[in-house]
Scaffold this active site. Structure first.
Site: not given
Length: 366
Positions: A101, A194
């Site tokens: 990410c 997440c």
């Protein structure tokens, strides 16, 4: 300097934005919406990617007194992080989605858009330092250090990055947030992946890859010891959850040594067999001096460092470990550090392709 502050909704990014504003920069806050379907977001104050995070980030921006926007990065996140995560497990590797990410979203897609809009840099709440020499260093708060997941950044990306928290402990950041009247002062840190709402990584992968039964075999004899429902549910060094039907002759536990997607086989063996003294890696990002170089390497997030001799040749990195390491998994990052009076300096990183034992290499040559 005109800067874009990436605000996750947590305490670190809020204080980082506040410090940048206080330093006189022209700061704009932005929150990244990463879920294609917001209903798949986690709920509850767990510190990352929850339904509450966007609102928390907006409230922090209001307190700081800076403009605030939400950017939809769901498609980029799904393609570069979620799809990559699934594909890596399917290939028998163990990815680090937070590292991906940072590489593909926060410091590629976001930075590219920020520069196109006229911003000079991106500010984040990562616990790491950029020295006056432009080199990435560990945070002064070693337990919270995030230089490992930032080591994938290129020189050009680091030149447009600002990490205001690297000289502070996490305790001090929370104190400062309270002093500034930021409601996120006591918000918990994030710990889970997440995009896996319930924390069930195995279930998440099974829903996408399906059931794929195969054998669990002994490393020395090739004997079938049990079965699995999908090799993607295992990682190198794993001990628990193997459900083996044949106990080891010496009664000692077995560990996952390798995963072979082509035959859908998981190979297990003793703890001693886990030890490797050579690590190979690819996709090299190197900022340090010419190699070979004596340094220390970190082989997984929050893992211990090991002294090593690192050599880089083109897009390949080889680390000869001075002490054996266990649980070295393909797909994780190897990050090289050099000790310095001003703190550990990141020399570079690469994606691990294999961990091997010199004895095995010698046997293979014979």
């Amino acid at each position: 300097m005109r800067v874009l502050a990436a605000m996750s909704g947590g305490v670190d990014s809020a204080v980082a934005a506040a410090r940048a504003h206080e330093a006189g920069h022209d700061v704009t806050g932005v929150h990244l919406a990463l879920a294609r379907n917001p209903q798949t977001y986690r709920t509850g104050a767990r510190g990352c990617c929850t339904l509450e995070d966007s609102r928390d980030a907006r409230r922090a921006a209001d307190v700081i007194g800076i403009p605030f926007y939400v950017w939809d990065m769901a498609d980029q996140f799904h393609e570069n992080v979620v799809d990559d995560f699934v594909a890596e497990y399917a290939a028998g590797r163990t990815p680090n989605p937070c590292l991906r990410c940072n590489e593909k979203i926060k410091f590629a897609a976001v930075l590219d858009r920020a520069v196109a809009l006229g911003f000079d840099a991106v500010v984040t709440g990562h616990h790491a330092r950029l020295g006056a020499d432009g080199l990435l260093r560990r945070s002064v708060d070693l337990p919270k250090d995030q230089s490992y997941v930032l080591a994938v950044l290129t020189r050009a990306q680091l030149d447009r990055s600002v990490f205001p928290l690297g000289d502070s402990t996490k305790a001090r950041v929370r104190e400062e947030a309270a002093e500034r009247g930021l409601a996120v002062a006591e918000k918990p840190d994030s710990h889970d992946i997440c995009f896996i709402a319930d924390g069930d990584t195995k279930g998440f992968l099974e829903r996408r890859l399906g059931s794929a039964p195969g054998d669990i075999v002994d490393s020395r004899t090739g004997e079938k010891l049990g079965t699995h429902g999908g090799a993607y549910a295992y990682t190198i060094g794993q001990r628990k959850g193997l459900d083996l039907r044949v106990p080891a002759p010496d009664g000692r536990p077995r560990y996952v040594l390798s995963i072979t997607p082509k035959t859908n086989t998981v190979t297990v063996g003793s703890r001693e067999e886990l030890a490797v003294d050579t690590v190979t890696a690819a996709k090299v990002i190197w900022h340090g001096e010419s190699t070979p170089v004596e340094c220390e390497v970190q082989l997984r997030a929050h893992g211990e460092v090991v002294p090593a001799t690192v050599t880089v040749a083109g897009d390949a990195l080889t680390a000869r470990l001075h002490e054996p390491a266990r649980g070295v998994a393909a797909g994780q990052a190897i990050v090289a550090y050099r000790r310095d009076a001003g703190g550990d300096i990141v020399l570079g990183s690469a994606t691990i392709t294999a961990g091997v034992r010199s004895a095995d290499l010698e046997t293979a040559r014979v």
